[in-house]
Design an enzyme around this catalytic site. Sequence first.
Site, short mmCIF file in Angstrom:
data_model
loop_
_atom_site.label_atom_id
_atom_site.label_comp_id
_atom_site.label_asym_id
_atom_site.label_seq_id
_atom_site.Cartn_x
_atom_site.Cartn_y
_atom_site.Cartn_z
N THR A 130 30.20 39.76 18.04
CA THR A 130 29.53 38.87 17.08
C THR A 130 30.51 37.94 16.37
O THR A 130 30.17 37.32 15.37
CB THR A 130 28.79 39.72 16.04
OG1 THR A 130 29.70 40.68 15.48
CG2 THR A 130 27.62 40.47 16.68
N GLU A 131 31.71 37.81 16.91
CA GLU A 131 32.75 37.04 16.23
C GLU A 131 32.36 35.58 16.00
O GLU A 131 32.71 35.00 14.96
CB GLU A 131 34.06 37.11 17.02
CG GLU A 131 34.75 38.46 16.97
CD GLU A 131 34.30 39.40 18.07
OE1 GLU A 131 34.93 40.45 18.26
OE2 GLU A 131 33.30 39.08 18.76
N LEU A 132 31.67 34.95 16.95
CA LEU A 132 31.35 33.54 16.78
C LEU A 132 30.39 33.30 15.63
O LEU A 132 30.32 32.18 15.12
CB LEU A 132 30.80 32.94 18.09
CG LEU A 132 31.88 32.22 18.92
CD1 LEU A 132 32.83 33.22 19.56
CD2 LEU A 132 31.27 31.31 19.96
N LEU A 134 30.98 34.27 12.85
CA LEU A 134 31.93 34.06 11.76
C LEU A 134 32.90 32.93 12.06
O LEU A 134 33.89 32.75 11.35
CB LEU A 134 32.70 35.35 11.48
CG LEU A 134 31.86 36.57 11.10
CD1 LEU A 134 32.73 37.81 10.99
CD2 LEU A 134 31.12 36.31 9.79
#
Length: 248
Positions: A130-132, A134
Amino acid sequence: MGTVRLDTDGGVGTVTIDRPERHNALDSATLSALESALAEARDDDVAALVLTGAGEEAFSVGADVRELADASVAEADAYVAAAQRVTGELAGFPVPTVAAIDGYCLGGGWELALNCDLRVASERAVLGHTELDLAVVPAWGGVRKLVRLVGDETARRLVFFAERLDAQDAYELDLVGDLVAHDEVDDYAHGLAEDLADQPAFALRAAKETFEYAWRERPADLGFQRRLWGELFGTDARREAMYEFLDR
Protein backbone atom coordinates in the site's frame (compact mmCIF):
# COMPACT_ATOMS: atom_id res chain seq x y z
CA MET A 1 13.11 -4.75 24.00
CA GLY A 2 9.71 -3.18 24.79
CA THR A 3 7.90 -3.21 21.46
CA VAL A 4 9.22 -6.65 20.40
CA ARG A 5 9.20 -9.92 22.33
CA LEU A 6 11.27 -13.05 21.81
CA ASP A 7 10.10 -16.34 23.32
CA THR A 8 11.72 -19.75 22.84
CA ASP A 9 10.05 -23.09 23.42
CA GLY A 10 11.33 -26.49 22.34
CA GLY A 11 13.69 -25.12 19.75
CA VAL A 12 11.09 -22.80 18.18
CA GLY A 13 11.63 -19.08 18.57
CA THR A 14 8.71 -16.65 18.37
CA VAL A 15 9.31 -12.98 17.61
CA THR A 16 6.25 -10.84 18.31
CA ILE A 17 5.87 -7.23 17.22
CA ASP A 18 4.14 -5.81 20.28
CA ARG A 19 2.51 -2.46 19.49
CA PRO A 20 -1.15 -3.50 19.19
CA GLU A 21 -2.33 0.01 20.04
CA ARG A 22 -0.63 1.18 16.80
CA HIS A 23 -1.56 -1.91 14.76
CA ASN A 24 2.07 -3.01 15.21
CA ALA A 25 3.36 -0.12 13.12
CA LEU A 26 7.12 -0.08 12.77
CA ASP A 27 8.79 3.04 14.07
CA SER A 28 12.57 3.32 14.29
CA ALA A 29 12.68 2.00 17.85
CA THR A 30 10.61 -1.05 16.89
CA LEU A 31 12.80 -1.79 13.88
CA SER A 32 15.85 -1.63 16.15
CA ALA A 33 14.18 -3.93 18.67
CA LEU A 34 13.18 -6.32 15.89
CA GLU A 35 16.75 -6.43 14.61
CA SER A 36 17.99 -7.16 18.14
CA ALA A 37 15.39 -9.90 18.67
CA LEU A 38 16.36 -11.63 15.44
CA ALA A 39 20.04 -11.46 16.39
CA GLU A 40 19.24 -12.92 19.81
CA ALA A 41 17.19 -15.72 18.24
CA ARG A 42 20.13 -16.48 15.96
CA ASP A 43 22.46 -16.60 18.98
CA ASP A 44 20.00 -18.88 20.79
CA ASP A 45 20.41 -21.33 17.91
CA VAL A 46 16.68 -21.90 17.44
CA ALA A 47 15.64 -24.62 14.99
CA ALA A 48 12.77 -22.61 13.45
CA LEU A 49 11.33 -19.12 13.90
CA VAL A 50 7.78 -17.70 13.92
CA LEU A 51 7.17 -13.98 13.29
CA THR A 52 3.83 -12.56 14.39
CA GLY A 53 2.08 -9.45 15.66
CA ALA A 54 0.39 -8.83 19.00
CA GLY A 55 -3.35 -8.24 19.32
CA GLU A 56 -6.21 -9.17 17.03
CA GLU A 57 -6.11 -6.34 14.51
CA ALA A 58 -2.82 -6.61 12.65
CA PHE A 59 0.33 -8.52 11.89
CA SER A 60 1.82 -5.11 11.06
CA VAL A 61 0.59 -2.14 9.06
CA GLY A 62 4.18 -1.29 8.12
CA ALA A 63 5.97 2.01 8.57
CA ASP A 64 4.76 4.27 11.36
CA VAL A 65 3.45 7.23 9.37
CA ARG A 66 3.22 9.36 12.49
CA GLU A 67 7.01 9.21 12.79
CA LEU A 68 7.72 9.63 9.08
CA ALA A 69 5.28 12.39 8.10
CA ASP A 70 7.83 15.15 8.78
CA ALA A 71 10.95 13.10 8.05
CA SER A 72 13.73 14.67 5.99
CA VAL A 73 15.41 12.86 3.11
CA ALA A 74 18.30 11.94 5.41
CA GLU A 75 15.98 10.67 8.14
CA ALA A 76 13.98 8.65 5.62
CA ASP A 77 17.20 7.14 4.28
CA ALA A 78 18.30 6.11 7.77
CA TYR A 79 14.87 4.61 8.44
CA VAL A 80 14.77 2.48 5.31
CA ALA A 81 18.37 1.37 5.85
CA ALA A 82 17.26 0.00 9.24
CA ALA A 83 14.23 -1.66 7.63
CA GLN A 84 16.43 -3.30 5.00
CA ARG A 85 18.70 -4.66 7.71
CA VAL A 86 15.69 -6.33 9.34
CA THR A 87 14.33 -7.85 6.12
CA GLY A 88 17.86 -8.90 5.20
CA GLU A 89 18.21 -10.64 8.56
CA LEU A 90 14.90 -12.41 7.99
CA ALA A 91 15.77 -13.48 4.46
CA GLY A 92 19.18 -14.70 5.56
CA PHE A 93 18.09 -16.25 8.85
CA PRO A 94 19.88 -19.61 9.09
CA VAL A 95 16.75 -21.68 9.79
CA PRO A 96 13.24 -21.54 8.27
CA THR A 97 10.97 -18.68 9.26
CA VAL A 98 7.16 -18.69 9.35
CA ALA A 99 5.01 -15.54 9.24
CA ALA A 100 1.75 -15.95 11.20
CA ILE A 101 -0.51 -13.31 9.65
CA ASP A 102 -3.75 -12.19 11.27
CA GLY A 103 -5.51 -8.95 10.41
CA TYR A 104 -3.75 -6.21 8.48
CA CYS A 105 -0.39 -6.99 6.88
CA LEU A 106 0.40 -3.95 4.77
CA GLY A 107 3.34 -2.04 3.32
CA GLY A 108 6.47 -2.76 5.32
CA GLY A 109 4.58 -5.38 7.33
CA TRP A 110 3.88 -7.26 4.12
CA GLU A 111 7.55 -6.94 3.15
CA LEU A 112 8.50 -8.56 6.45
CA ALA A 113 6.14 -11.45 5.69
CA LEU A 114 7.45 -11.80 2.14
CA ASN A 115 10.97 -12.19 3.50
CA CYS A 116 9.89 -15.14 5.64
CA ASP A 117 10.14 -18.62 4.14
CA LEU A 118 6.53 -19.64 4.78
CA ARG A 119 3.36 -17.62 5.33
CA VAL A 120 0.22 -18.69 7.17
CA ALA A 121 -2.75 -16.31 6.98
CA SER A 122 -5.99 -16.16 8.89
CA GLU A 123 -9.24 -15.96 6.97
CA ARG A 124 -9.61 -12.30 7.93
CA ALA A 125 -6.11 -11.21 6.91
CA VAL A 126 -5.71 -8.25 4.53
CA LEU A 127 -2.41 -8.07 2.68
CA GLY A 128 -0.78 -5.72 0.24
CA HIS A 129 1.78 -3.22 -0.95
CA THR A 130 0.00 0.00 0.00
CA GLU A 131 3.04 2.27 -0.21
CA LEU A 132 1.79 4.30 -3.18
CA ASP A 133 -1.17 5.45 -1.08
CA LEU A 134 1.48 7.37 0.86
CA ALA A 135 3.33 8.54 -2.28
CA VAL A 136 6.32 6.31 -1.52
CA VAL A 137 7.49 2.97 -2.92
CA PRO A 138 8.21 -0.51 -1.54
CA ALA A 139 11.87 -0.40 -0.54
CA TRP A 140 12.42 -3.14 2.01
CA GLY A 141 13.41 -5.92 -0.37
CA GLY A 142 10.08 -7.65 -0.91
CA VAL A 143 9.26 -6.73 -4.50
CA ARG A 144 11.76 -9.09 -6.09
CA LYS A 145 10.20 -12.02 -4.27
CA LEU A 146 6.70 -10.76 -5.08
CA VAL A 147 7.57 -10.82 -8.79
CA ARG A 148 8.82 -14.38 -8.57
CA LEU A 149 5.75 -15.51 -6.67
CA VAL A 150 3.03 -13.99 -8.85
CA GLY A 151 4.74 -12.92 -12.08
CA ASP A 152 5.71 -9.52 -13.40
CA GLU A 153 2.39 -8.02 -14.47
CA THR A 154 0.44 -9.17 -11.43
CA ALA A 155 3.18 -7.81 -9.17
CA ARG A 156 3.09 -4.47 -10.99
CA ARG A 157 -0.68 -4.25 -10.62
CA LEU A 158 -0.50 -5.04 -6.92
CA VAL A 159 2.08 -2.28 -6.38
CA PHE A 160 0.85 0.35 -8.87
CA PHE A 161 -2.75 0.23 -7.59
CA ALA A 162 -1.78 -0.34 -3.93
CA GLU A 163 -4.21 -3.25 -3.91
CA ARG A 164 -5.34 -4.80 -0.67
CA LEU A 165 -5.92 -8.51 -1.04
CA ASP A 166 -8.21 -10.50 1.19
CA ALA A 167 -6.82 -13.75 2.51
CA GLN A 168 -8.57 -15.93 -0.06
CA ASP A 169 -7.21 -13.92 -3.00
CA ALA A 170 -3.72 -14.00 -1.50
CA TYR A 171 -3.98 -17.76 -1.07
CA GLU A 172 -5.13 -18.25 -4.67
CA LEU A 173 -2.16 -16.19 -5.86
CA ASP A 174 0.20 -18.42 -3.81
CA LEU A 175 1.26 -15.47 -1.70
CA VAL A 176 0.42 -17.46 1.42
CA GLY A 177 0.78 -21.21 1.75
CA ASP A 178 -1.97 -21.89 4.29
CA LEU A 179 -5.31 -20.26 5.04
CA VAL A 180 -6.83 -21.01 8.46
CA ALA A 181 -9.44 -19.70 10.88
CA HIS A 182 -8.37 -16.55 12.69
CA ASP A 183 -8.28 -18.27 16.07
CA GLU A 184 -6.03 -21.03 14.73
CA VAL A 185 -3.33 -19.07 12.92
CA ASP A 186 -0.81 -18.95 15.77
CA ASP A 187 -1.20 -22.62 16.68
CA TYR A 188 -0.99 -23.64 13.03
CA ALA A 189 2.15 -21.58 12.40
CA HIS A 190 3.80 -22.96 15.52
CA GLY A 191 2.83 -26.48 14.46
CA LEU A 192 4.65 -25.91 11.18
CA ALA A 193 7.66 -24.55 13.03
CA GLU A 194 7.70 -27.55 15.37
CA ASP A 195 7.59 -29.92 12.39
CA LEU A 196 10.49 -28.02 10.86
CA ALA A 197 12.42 -28.21 14.12
CA ASP A 198 12.09 -32.01 13.96
CA GLN A 199 13.93 -32.15 10.63
CA PRO A 200 17.69 -32.99 10.57
CA ALA A 201 19.22 -29.71 11.68
CA PHE A 202 22.24 -29.59 9.41
CA ALA A 203 20.28 -30.62 6.31
CA LEU A 204 17.52 -28.11 7.07
CA ARG A 205 20.03 -25.27 7.37
CA ALA A 206 21.65 -26.35 4.11
CA ALA A 207 18.26 -26.42 2.40
CA LYS A 208 17.49 -22.92 3.69
CA GLU A 209 20.84 -21.68 2.40
CA THR A 210 20.10 -23.19 -1.02
CA PHE A 211 16.91 -21.19 -1.31
CA GLU A 212 18.53 -18.06 0.06
CA TYR A 213 21.16 -18.28 -2.66
CA ALA A 214 18.48 -18.71 -5.31
CA TRP A 215 16.40 -15.75 -4.07
CA ARG A 216 19.23 -13.44 -3.07
CA GLU A 217 18.90 -9.83 -4.17
CA ARG A 218 21.98 -8.05 -5.42
CA PRO A 219 23.08 -5.26 -3.03
CA ALA A 220 22.68 -2.81 -5.91
CA ASP A 221 18.95 -3.61 -6.05
CA LEU A 222 18.44 -2.63 -2.44
CA GLY A 223 20.59 0.48 -2.84
CA PHE A 224 18.42 1.57 -5.77
CA GLN A 225 15.23 1.05 -3.74
CA ARG A 226 16.71 2.97 -0.84
CA ARG A 227 17.64 5.91 -3.09
CA LEU A 228 14.14 6.10 -4.60
CA TRP A 229 12.54 5.99 -1.16
CA GLY A 230 14.75 8.78 0.15
CA GLU A 231 14.21 11.04 -2.86
CA LEU A 232 10.43 10.82 -2.44
CA PHE A 233 10.75 12.33 1.03
CA GLY A 234 11.80 15.55 -0.67
CA THR A 235 8.44 15.87 -2.45
CA ASP A 236 5.31 17.75 -1.41
CA ALA A 237 3.14 14.90 -2.70
CA ARG A 238 4.67 12.46 -0.21
CA ARG A 239 4.17 14.87 2.69
CA GLU A 240 0.57 15.63 1.71
CA ALA A 241 -0.27 11.94 1.28
CA MET A 242 1.04 11.08 4.72
CA TYR A 243 -0.84 13.92 6.39
CA GLU A 244 -4.05 12.90 4.60
CA PHE A 245 -3.49 9.37 5.93
CA LEU A 246 -3.02 10.68 9.47
CA ASP A 247 -6.15 12.84 9.18
CA ARG A 248 -8.17 9.75 8.27
